[in-house]
Each structure stands twice: as structure tokens, then as C-alpha cells.
Design a protein around this motif. Structure first.
Motif, PDB file in Angstrom:
ATOM      1  N   GLY A 148       0.786  -1.224   0.000  1.00  0.00           N
ATOM      2  CA  GLY A 148       0.000   0.000   0.000  1.00  0.00           C
ATOM      3  C   GLY A 148       0.818   1.274   0.000  1.00  0.00           C
ATOM      4  O   GLY A 148       0.253   2.369  -0.116  1.00  0.00           O
ATOM      5  N   THR A 149       2.115   1.176   0.121  1.00  0.00           N
ATOM      6  CA  THR A 149       2.981   2.359   0.079  1.00  0.00           C
ATOM      7  C   THR A 149       2.910   3.008  -1.303  1.00  0.00           C
ATOM      8  O   THR A 149       2.982   2.317  -2.326  1.00  0.00           O
ATOM      9  CB  THR A 149       4.445   1.974   0.380  1.00  0.00           C
ATOM     10  N   VAL A 150       2.769   4.327  -1.326  1.00  0.00           N
ATOM     11  CA  VAL A 150       2.702   5.033  -2.603  1.00  0.00           C
ATOM     12  C   VAL A 150       4.118   5.208  -3.162  1.00  0.00           C
ATOM     13  O   VAL A 150       4.985   5.802  -2.514  1.00  0.00           O
ATOM     14  CB  VAL A 150       2.020   6.404  -2.441  1.00  0.00           C
ATOM     15  N   LEU A 151       4.331   4.683  -4.374  1.00  0.00           N
ATOM     16  CA  LEU A 151       5.629   4.802  -5.044  1.00  0.00           C
ATOM     17  C   LEU A 151       5.683   6.024  -5.966  1.00  0.00           C
ATOM     18  O   LEU A 151       6.711   6.685  -6.077  1.00  0.00           O
ATOM     19  CB  LEU A 151       5.920   3.554  -5.878  1.00  0.00           C
ATOM     20  N   ASP A 152       4.571   6.313  -6.632  1.00  0.00           N
ATOM     21  CA  ASP A 152       4.574   7.378  -7.621  1.00  0.00           C
ATOM     22  C   ASP A 152       3.136   7.730  -7.971  1.00  0.00           C
ATOM     23  O   ASP A 152       2.197   7.031  -7.570  1.00  0.00           O
ATOM     24  CB  ASP A 152       5.320   6.930  -8.893  1.00  0.00           C
ATOM     25  N   VAL A 153       2.964   8.812  -8.719  1.00  0.00           N
ATOM     26  CA  VAL A 153       1.645   9.195  -9.217  1.00  0.00           C
ATOM     27  C   VAL A 153       1.749   9.464 -10.713  1.00  0.00           C
ATOM     28  O   VAL A 153       2.832   9.766 -11.235  1.00  0.00           O
ATOM     29  CB  VAL A 153       1.081  10.433  -8.493  1.00  0.00           C
ATOM     30  N   VAL A 154       0.626   9.342 -11.397  1.00  0.00           N
ATOM     31  CA  VAL A 154       0.550   9.644 -12.828  1.00  0.00           C
ATOM     32  C   VAL A 154      -0.323  10.875 -12.991  1.00  0.00           C
ATOM     33  O   VAL A 154      -1.463  10.908 -12.515  1.00  0.00           O
ATOM     34  CB  VAL A 154      -0.052   8.466 -13.619  1.00  0.00           C
ATOM     35  N   ARG A 155       0.227  11.905 -13.635  1.00  0.00           N
ATOM     36  CA  ARG A 155      -0.525  13.133 -13.860  1.00  0.00           C
ATOM     37  C   ARG A 155      -1.049  13.169 -15.300  1.00  0.00           C
ATOM     38  O   ARG A 155      -0.460  12.589 -16.205  1.00  0.00           O
ATOM     39  CB  ARG A 155       0.359  14.352 -13.585  1.00  0.00           C
ATOM     40  N   GLU A 156      -2.141  13.848 -15.468  1.00  0.00           N
ATOM     41  CA  GLU A 156      -2.758  13.956 -16.783  1.00  0.00           C
ATOM     42  C   GLU A 156      -1.823  14.689 -17.736  1.00  0.00           C
ATOM     43  O   GLU A 156      -1.431  15.832 -17.484  1.00  0.00           O
ATOM     44  CB  GLU A 156      -4.080  14.706 -16.686  1.00  0.00           C
ATOM     45  N   PRO A 157      -1.435  14.047 -18.850  1.00  0.00           N
ATOM     46  CA  PRO A 157      -0.522  14.721 -19.788  1.00  0.00           C
ATOM     47  C   PRO A 157      -1.247  15.806 -20.564  1.00  0.00           C
ATOM     48  O   PRO A 157      -2.482  15.850 -20.613  1.00  0.00           O
ATOM     49  CB  PRO A 157      -0.080  13.582 -20.710  1.00  0.00           C
ATOM     50  N   LEU A 158      -0.470  16.676 -21.156  1.00  0.00           N
ATOM     51  CA  LEU A 158      -1.052  17.705 -22.000  1.00  0.00           C
ATOM     52  C   LEU A 158      -1.797  17.063 -23.161  1.00  0.00           C
ATOM     53  O   LEU A 158      -1.401  16.001 -23.672  1.00  0.00           O
ATOM     54  CB  LEU A 158       0.041  18.629 -22.545  1.00  0.00           C
ATOM     55  N   HIS A 159      -2.882  17.706 -23.574  1.00  0.00           N
ATOM     56  CA  HIS A 159      -3.680  17.171 -24.682  1.00  0.00           C
ATOM     57  C   HIS A 159      -2.835  17.062 -25.945  1.00  0.00           C
ATOM     58  O   HIS A 159      -2.125  17.992 -26.328  1.00  0.00           O
ATOM     59  CB  HIS A 159      -4.889  18.065 -24.945  1.00  0.00           C
ATOM     60  N   ARG A 160      -2.910  15.911 -26.583  1.00  0.00           N
ATOM     61  CA  ARG A 160      -2.187  15.691 -27.834  1.00  0.00           C
ATOM     62  C   ARG A 160      -3.212  15.478 -28.948  1.00  0.00           C
ATOM     63  O   ARG A 160      -4.045  14.574 -28.856  1.00  0.00           O
ATOM     64  CB  ARG A 160      -1.291  14.456 -27.712  1.00  0.00           C
ATOM     65  N   PRO A 161      -3.189  16.298 -29.985  1.00  0.00           N
ATOM     66  CA  PRO A 161      -4.128  16.088 -31.094  1.00  0.00           C
ATOM     67  C   PRO A 161      -4.032  14.666 -31.628  1.00  0.00           C
ATOM     68  O   PRO A 161      -2.945  14.096 -31.732  1.00  0.00           O
ATOM     69  CB  PRO A 161      -3.666  17.117 -32.143  1.00  0.00           C
ATOM     70  N   LYS A 162      -5.150  14.078 -31.961  1.00  0.00           N
ATOM     71  CA  LYS A 162      -5.204  12.695 -32.417  1.00  0.00           C
ATOM     72  C   LYS A 162      -4.316  12.488 -33.649  1.00  0.00           C
ATOM     73  O   LYS A 162      -4.369  13.250 -34.606  1.00  0.00           O
ATOM     74  CB  LYS A 162      -6.642  12.306 -32.754  1.00  0.00           C
ATOM     75  N   GLY A 163      -3.519  11.442 -33.595  1.00  0.00           N
ATOM     76  CA  GLY A 163      -2.678  11.088 -34.733  1.00  0.00           C
ATOM     77  C   GLY A 163      -1.391  11.872 -34.852  1.00  0.00           C
ATOM     78  O   GLY A 163      -0.609  11.638 -35.776  1.00  0.00           O
ATOM     79  N   LEU A 164      -1.139  12.798 -33.942  1.00  0.00           N
ATOM     80  CA  LEU A 164       0.076  13.621 -34.031  1.00  0.00           C
ATOM     81  C   LEU A 164       1.206  12.909 -33.296  1.00  0.00           C
ATOM     82  O   LEU A 164       1.292  12.945 -32.066  1.00  0.00           O
ATOM     83  CB  LEU A 164      -0.184  15.000 -33.425  1.00  0.00           C
ATOM     84  N   ARG A 165       2.082  12.254 -34.050  1.00  0.00           N
ATOM     85  CA  ARG A 165       3.170  11.457 -33.493  1.00  0.00           C
ATOM     86  C   ARG A 165       4.405  11.632 -34.359  1.00  0.00           C
ATOM     87  O   ARG A 165       4.348  11.452 -35.572  1.00  0.00           O
ATOM     88  CB  ARG A 165       2.757   9.979 -33.441  1.00  0.00           C
TER      89      ARG A 165
END
Length: 633
Positions: A203-220
């Protein structure tokens, strides 16, 4: 033989189990049909529940009884921490699964991963998200060697006593940066909103995931460039979506300002760039298209193409020189189509292992993207490493094809052009003359004369009934024709019939092409096989084309390349027979005999020539050493 194995079970474990390499198999999750069928049918293949699998309070749970566990990773860092939850750009991929449980419980934890995947370094200074702490990880196994956790001195001693390539984790990190063309940085471009919490088994917290910046669909591996008129001095705004971008925001802005000056637009233009890990050649193409489209002035129209600095993006190098040697002698087992509108696929072109790469500007590109794509292709031909593969482009027909030629030639190194829907010798000759004019070289008017260039050679694509009827004249229309291929989807549509799996409806046409190619002394390349996950079907398809004399096939997915390459390599029995025939022919020549005998059979000269060709081809593809006859001399 292992007494027991546990999965996440796939066909691989099932096959080892049925071969007797594993005595008992337990499964918490079955990932494919063979695993399900095995668990259903075999009493020694046992389904388990989550509690028996990984209860941290149960010393006899499966995870605590493992000797060795093999696990994957999206990232590994120099502290042996592992990430399986997020991509390098911070996007959430999936949950933890059994990664923590098995790595904590096993006596030996081995992480298998490449040092880089495409543009992303996998072994890095700091993982984006910590899933499993490095204290639970013992060995990192990669395509560049093995790294052992310094805490496992016992393993280090064992590795040093072997021939296995033992390297430091820092060396793997550096290899990943070289292959990806950039270093990984741990910074995240994300909002403050937490969308995931990574907990350890207790149950120890190792890390968190934050919402990434919006990426337009298909832009890679690409950039979205918007250009609008504005008042006064031109403006540039850059938004970078990836902390590990090839171009720093300052470098992207500098390239934009260079483009503005290049097209005489220091005043009156507002440029907005959304960068999703675009390399310099991609951003330059996007900027050029945006500026030419928004400001179709005489100055912009007269400006030459926008070049790009070679120090932008570590994987970009100097222009590759045109391929040397006789163009007709190149290997062409596989020619891989890549959409000319997809920078992500284009930048990896040289890693597919194909003998030729075809950037497709025709069917693979939507009409609205034609103009932008030809700029991408032009720049990619100059910047992307092809690792010795032949560089081809399939151009469009008519006016669009003329625009393709003007954009590509003579600015980019093109080994050959695929000319679609050729139906007459006159049509092909007209294109050949236009290419010659753009390259500044003469074009022979009669077939059979000496070629006047070694680049931008021709592969006509026959895709209609009329083209099949005219193929003999088409292949003799120019000495710059290297080979011919059929587009069976268009051909069958032209005839009003369905294309079937075995192409029975097209056999006569393929035979006609093969005979015309042989008569004209050019290569025939087999048509594409549409099953991208059907290796046996592909082998059958390649076998049929080999039987017609084809030297290669066209591919539509990288998965097809290795199978097709392998199928074109002569088999052991074929090579052995060819060696015996060639050696017998040499012995007959040494004795001054006019006839060649092998055992109690006479061997005709055409058979000897075929055997010599087999030997030469086997040497070229590495199936036979150049001195294969040394021990037979």
C-alpha cells in the motif's frame, strides 16, 4: 527441464510444456487460444486464483516460490527502477499486473527490453513512472547486452565467467540515446491533475501519474503548423507536447524564423507550432507547406526549398550518397511501402530490413495531404538513414505526378520511381523524358540504348487489362526500366472480378508480365500480399512468385519483410545441389570436357547457369561464405 512454470500464459509456454521442457504449468491469465485449450485439456495445466498467485501475506503463494521471472518494461533507469504503467510521454498505458509481485518474490528477476523503441530511449536516467523499485530487479537483458544490478555481486561473478556481453547500465542508457537519436529526460509536461496512483504491494505510494497535456489525435513524431496573417513583425508560438522532444522550443522557434526569412515573410505572419517530437526535417516540411499555402506570393513561389540544419535532431546526418554499383544487380527481395504522409513510419524506414523502401505519394495519401506529403518525402529522402536500402517513391498520375517530380528532383536522392497505372510505352517514355529534363541529362529515344542516368530509374506498375496487353512494349520503352510490378487490386477491379487469396484470376496476367520481363531483361517484383499477420500465407505467395522468376515482392507492413526475405533465400538442399553442379562444371572445364556430368546424369548448360546464380545469390544474402569452395578445391 523446469519442474514448473507460471503465466500469464501464451502459446510459447504451452509449446514448451507440451515438448516436456516444463513438467507442470499454472495459469492465472490465459492470453491466447492455445493457452485456453491447454488449460481445458491437460490435467497438469492448472488454473489458479489471485490469492494463491500473489498474496503478499502467504509465503507459499506462487510468486514467492519462483526461481526466475522474466518481465518486460516500457522504461528502465540507471537505478534499475522499472516503469510498466506509462509511456515515455506520460500517457497511461495499463495497470501493474503481476510485475511487482513476481519481481519481489522471485530469486532472480530479469527484465527484457530493447534499449530504444523508435524515437524513445527505453534505458534512461530516470523512468517517467516508478512501477517496480530497482532493489527488486537483478538483470536487464537488451539488444545491446546485459546489465547486472551491482547489489548482486554473486550474479556479476557468474556473468564474468561467461561469454555473455556484460555491460554497465550506463552503457545501455547511452546506446538507447544513440539509437533513438536523443536522450530521455525525466521532466513531465503534464497538468497538476493526478489520474493514477502507483502503490507497492503493502500500500505504500511509489509514484503518481498526472494527466498529460492534450495531444491532437494522430500527431506522433510530427508537428502541427498553423499560419495566419497578422499585423507588424511576424510572430512564432511553440507548444511542445513531449519533454523529450527532438527540438527544444528555442530550436523550433529558430527554424520557424529561418523559414519566415527564407520566404520573405519577416512581417505579417503568425506561426503557431504544436510539436509532438518532430525531427528537424519534419518541422521544416510542415513550415514550408504552411507558409507557401498561407502566402502564395511570387516571392514565396520563387524561393527554393527550405533546407534544415543537420545538427537538429541527433539521428539526422548528412545526405546519403546514391547507391553504388550496377542498379540491375541490387537485391530486391522486399520493397516496403510506407505512407508519404506519416513521419513516424518514415523516420524508421531504414530499420525494417527491407532491400527497398517505397515512400508512397499515391494511394496511401489522401487528396488533401498530397502537397504537404511530397515535401515530407523530399526531406525524408535527405534526412532519414536508409542503411543501404534502395530509395523509391511511388508518384501520382498526371498533374499531381508532375508536381511530385518537380518537388523531388533534383533536390533529393531517389534511386528509382514507381510509376502507377502505366498503360502504354508512350506514357512511360514521356515521364522518362520529363525526369531527364529535370535532372539535366539526355534521354535516349530508342529502347536498348545505354542509360544516361543511374538515379530516378523506373519501375512501371501495371494495374489494368490494357497495361497487361501492352506490357511487352512498356518494358522496352526506356533503358531506365529496372523492373515491373502488378497492382492486383486495381487490375481485378478493372476486369470486374474479385481478388481471391491465391490470385487464380490473375495467373495469366502475372505469367505474361513475367515472360515480358524476362524478354526485356528486367526484374519482376511480386505483388503485395494483404495478410499482414499471416506468415504461412505470405510464404506460399512468395513461393508462387519465385516460381515465376520474381526476384522479390512488395510489402505493406514491416511484419512481412523478414518472412519474405527469408523465403527468397535458397534452402540448404538447393544450395547443396547448386554447389555440386558448379564444382562438377569446374572439374569438366579443367579436364577440357565439353559436357558436365554429375553422377550418372548429364547436366545441361542452363542448369549450370542456374546453379551459378543460386550460389551468387546465397553468398550475397549471407547463406554461403564467399570462399565456400575453399575446402573443395
Amino acid at each position: 527441464t523446469a519442474d514448473w512454470a507460471n503465466g500469464g500464459t501464451t502459446r510459447l509456454l504451452v509449446e514448451m510444456f507440451h515438448r516436456g521442457q516444463i513438467r507442470k504449468l499454472t495459469t492465472l491469465q490465459a492470453f491466447d487460444i492455445p493457452a485456453v485449450e491447454s488449460m481445458r485439456d491437460d490435467p497438469l495445466h492448472i488454473e489458479t486464483d489471485v490469492d494463491f498467485y500473489a498474496n503478499p501475506n502467504n509465503k507459499l503463494c506462487i510468486c514467492h516460490m519462483l526461481d526466475v521471472v522474466f518481465l518486460g518494461a516500457t522504461e528502465v533507469d540507471v537505478h534499475f527502477n522499472v516503469n510498466v504503467n506509462t509511456h515515455s510521454d506520460g500517457y497511461l498505458l495499463h495497470g501493474i499486473g503481476g510485475h511487482q509481485d513476481t519481481s519481489a518474490g522471485a530469486k532472480l528477476t530479469i527484465i527484457t527490453c530493447p534499449v530504444a523503441r523508435g524515437e524513445y530511449p527505453i534505458v534512461c536516467d530516470a523512468v517517467t513512472t516508478v512501477t517496480t523499485p530497482g532493489a527488486c530487479v537483478d538483470v536487464i537483458c537488451t539488444d545491446e547486452g546485459f546489465a547486472v544490478n551491482p547489489q548482486r555481486t554473486d550474479l556479476l561473478e557468474l556473468f564474468r565467467a561467461t561469454d555473455l556481453p556484460l555491460v554497465s547500465i550506463e552503457a545501455l542508457r547511452d546506446a538507447g540515446a544513440r539509437k533513438a537519436g536523443r536522450r530521455h529526460t525525466p521532466a513531465r509536461l503534464a497538468s497538476d491533475r493526478i489520474i493514477g496512483v502507483i502503490e507497492w504491494r503493502d500500500g505504500t505510494v511509489l509514484d503518481v501519474v498526472r494527466e498529460p497535456l492534450h495531444r491532437p489525435k494522430g500527431l506522433r513524431s510530427d508537428a502541427r503548423v498553423t499560419v495566419q496573417p497578422c499585423e507588424g513583425t511576424s510572430k512564432v508560438q511553440v507548444t511542445t507536447l513531449d519533454a523529450n522532444a527532438f527540438l527544444a522550443p528555442e530550436a523550433a522557434e529558430a527554424l520557424a524564423r529561418k523559414a519566415l526569412a527564407h520566404f520573405g515573410l519577416e512581417q505579417g505572419a503568425a506561426v503557431e507550432i504544436i510539436d509532438a517530437s518532430a525531427q528537424g526535417w519534419v518541422l521544416a516540411a510542415r513550415l514550408e507547406h504552411g507558409l507557401r499555402t498561407a502566402f502564395p506570393t511570387e516571392t514565396a513561389a520563387a524561393a527554393p526549398f527550405l533546407d534544415f540544419p543537420r545538427d537538429i535532431g541527433a539521428s539526422e546526418g548528412e545526405d546519403e550518397a546514391p547507391l553504388a554499383g550496377d542498379p540491375k544487380e541490387r537485391l530486391r527481395r522486399t520493397q516496403l511501402y510506407i505512407p508519404g504522409s506519416n513521419p513516424y513510419m518514415m523516420r524508421k524506414a531504414g530499420t525494417a530490413g527491407a532491400d527497398g523502401i517505397i515512400f508512397d505519394l499515391e494511394d496511401a495519401v489522401a487528396p488533401a495531404q498530397k502537397a504537404a506529403s511530397r515535401l515530407l518525402v523530399r526531406n525524408a529522402l535527405r534526412a532519414v538513414p536508409f542503411h543501404g536500402a534502395e530509395r523509391l517513391v511511388r508518384i501520382n498520375q498526371g498533374v499531381l505526378g508532375e508536381a511530385d517530380l518537380q518537388t523531388l528532383l533534383p533536390h533529393s536522392p531517389v534511386d528509382a520511381l514507381v510509376i502507377p497505372k502505366v498503360e502504354s510505352a508512350a506514357a512511360l517514355r514521356e515521364i522518362d523524358q520529363r525526369i531527364g529534363a529535370l535532372l539535366g541529362c539526355d534521354v535516349p529515344t530508342a529502347a536498348g540504348t545505354t542509360p544516361t542516368r543511374t538515379t530516378a530509374l523506373l519501375f512501371p506498375l501495371v494495374e489494368s487489362a490494357e497495361g497487361v496487353e501492352s506490357v511487352r512494349k512498356i518494358l522496352r520503352a526506356s533503358p531506365h526500366v529496372l523492373g515491373v510490378n502488378m497492382g492486383l487490386e486495381d487490375y481485378t477491379a478493372d476486369r470486374g472480378v474479385q481478388r481471391t487469396r491465391g490470385d487464380a484470376e490473375s495467373q495469366w496476367a502475372l505469367d505474361r508480365l513475367a515472360n515480358a520481363a524476362a524478354a526485356a531483361r528486367v526484374a519482376i517484383i511480386g505483388p503485395v500480399f494483404s495478410g499482414i499477420n499471416d506468415p504461412e500465407g505470405l510464404r506460399t505467395h512468395v513461393g508462387r512468385m519465385k516460381g515465376r522468376g520474381a526476384v522479390g515482392v512488395r510489402c505493406i507492413h514491416p511484419n512481412q519483410v523478414a518472412v519474405a526475405n527469408e523465403t527468397f533465400v535458397p534452402g540448404a538442399a538447393e544450395i547443396t545441389k547448386a554447389k555440386r553442379i558448379v564444382l562438377a562444371a569446374r572439374e569438366a572445364e579443367r579436364r577440357g570436357d565439353g559436357a558436365v556430368a554429375l553422377g550418372n546424369k548429364m547436366i545441361d548448360r542452363p542448369v549450370v547457369l542456374r546453379a551459378q546464380h543460386t550460389i551468387r545469390f546465397a553468398v550475397r544474402v549471407g547463406a554461403l561464405t564467399a570462399d565456400w569452395d575453399k575446402d573443395s578445391a
